[in-house]
Motif scaffolding. Sequence first.
Motif, PDB file in Angstrom:
ATOM      1  N   LYS B  51      65.039  57.460  47.750  1.00  0.00           N
ATOM      2  CA  LYS B  51      63.670  56.958  47.766  1.00  0.00           C
ATOM      3  C   LYS B  51      63.678  55.477  47.379  1.00  0.00           C
ATOM      4  N   ILE B  52      63.011  54.683  48.182  1.00  0.00           N
ATOM      5  CA  ILE B  52      62.817  53.275  47.830  1.00  0.00           C
ATOM      6  C   ILE B  52      61.328  53.095  47.568  1.00  0.00           C
ATOM      7  N   THR B  53      60.971  52.734  46.347  1.00  0.00           N
ATOM      8  CA  THR B  53      59.560  52.513  46.025  1.00  0.00           C
ATOM      9  C   THR B  53      59.286  51.016  46.115  1.00  0.00           C
ATOM     10  N   VAL B  54      58.323  50.639  46.958  1.00  0.00           N
ATOM     11  CA  VAL B  54      58.025  49.222  47.156  1.00  0.00           C
ATOM     12  C   VAL B  54      56.579  48.924  46.771  1.00  0.00           C
ATOM     13  N   GLN B  55      56.327  47.646  46.478  1.00  0.00           N
ATOM     14  CA  GLN B  55      54.997  47.220  46.068  1.00  0.00           C
ATOM     15  C   GLN B  55      54.591  46.020  46.915  1.00  0.00           C
ATOM     16  N   SER B  56      53.306  45.960  47.212  1.00  0.00           N
ATOM     17  CA  SER B  56      52.814  44.831  47.996  1.00  0.00           C
ATOM     18  C   SER B  56      51.477  44.357  47.454  1.00  0.00           C
TER      19      SER B  56
END
Lengths: 229, 298
Positions: B51-56
């Motif tokens: 899982k790659i958790t990304v924020q924008s």
Amino acid sequence: MQTFDLGAEGLRALNSALHALKGQTNMTSWEVVNPKGAHAIAAGVDAPVDITVRGSTGYYCAGMNKQATIRVKGSAGPGVAENMMSGTVIIDGDASQYAGATGRGGLLVIKGNAASRCGISMKGIDIVVHGNIGHMSCFMAQSGHMVVLGDAGDALGDSLYEAKLFVRGSVKSLGADCIEKEMRPEHYEALEDLLRRGEADGKARPEEFRRYGSARKLYTFNIDNASSY
Amino acid sequence: MCGIVGLFLKDPKLEPKLGAMLTDMLITMTDRGPDSAGIAIYGAGDGKRAKITVQSADPDADFRSLDADLKEAIGKPVLMLVKSTHAVLEVPVDQMEAARTALAHLRPQVKVMSAGENIEIFKEVGLPKDVAARFEVSKMGGTHGIGHTRMATESAVTTMGAHPFSTGADQCLVHNGSLSNHNGVRRTLKKAGMTFETENDTEVAAAFISHKLKEGAQLGEAMEATLTDLDGFFTFVVGTKNGFGVVRDPIACKPAVMAETDQYVAFGSEYRALVNLPGIEEARVWEPEPATVYFWER
């Protein structure tokens, strides 16, 4: 008996009710339930009343206490009985850091262990710890007594003034200008009284303790000690 | 000041409730850190997916067709779950690094919060209750988790300055305190190949531990090394794929309380954070000793 539910009524209501007690009162017995680690429980009380807290407390429980007997049926967070003036505070469990800091009078009893900086800058309070105390305890302690049935951590009594320290167990290290001193008859006598008042007379005898105090080389300025300041 | 909470579950029956328990603990620590909040949750991985958790800052634009774009780039299926400003991208575990590289090209402005088989990190500026609600943390299950409420001292109140910091796969760290030699340690770690997203002191501590683990140290050894190489005030709580650790500096002025039962190990900056845990009245409750490493691994 006045029972106060902290969860339902809140801290300000409790402390307002306790602060309203002045001089003689017929509401002499209080019970606080649901403390849940709240801060400043029964801080600033100035009346000869008994307060029992049923559970563990957060920061500054019984701070600045005058006259009251406050018992915590659990453990206490940082700064319990900080700057106590008189009265008695008894913690059935452990106490977090700087218990009894700057205390000017009264008796603080900790049935479990006390963490670091117990009795830091104490100025007349008596503290009886049934377990151990953490590092830097009694730092710059000015007067009063510290009685420890267990062990003391690093740098006990660093930069000590005239507080008298009695430790039954080991001392990991002594702080600057703190030395072991001879136990004289008056010290056995004082210790006997402190153990009794600290509910520890069944656990320990005065002759099992060693006394520590100030070498008095540091606390008045002396040019020869400049490198130690 | 800052607030830390952590839970390491021993009893699988509690796993569906991990997020709910941590959320309650986190909100209790709001007055220790109202600036931002974050949470790392370790779910049970299957060993096949990462899982790659990304924020924008602009999730509508950045997350639109991100799964399709990423799938095209790595040639493998990608699952995306968008939660407010964050998105969790699931990729085959052997494609994790390829996906990260592709992501940096596809959406250079998007920040990676965490990557690994089990970890997900959600963090934002704002009150802990709002941050937890925004990411629906209370609905999440898992084996262990760490939460942090921040009162900023060393760097700005931003999403990237919020804790937890993750500097290695399935690793994270939260911190109460401040480090004084972080610039020097950061320089050393950069030379050793570690990369940094912020000027924050805590990120240095996280990278320091990640670097030690990369060099082959065990979790306990890596945490032990913080006591000699990091200068300043700290209570650290560290998470790895299967572990959970705590260490305090030798002065230990930053508070810490732990509780252990047959069902869990819990950490709180204050006892208040632990009061609603099941069986807390019978738990062994203690303060971790200064300069002593504690860790649990499953």
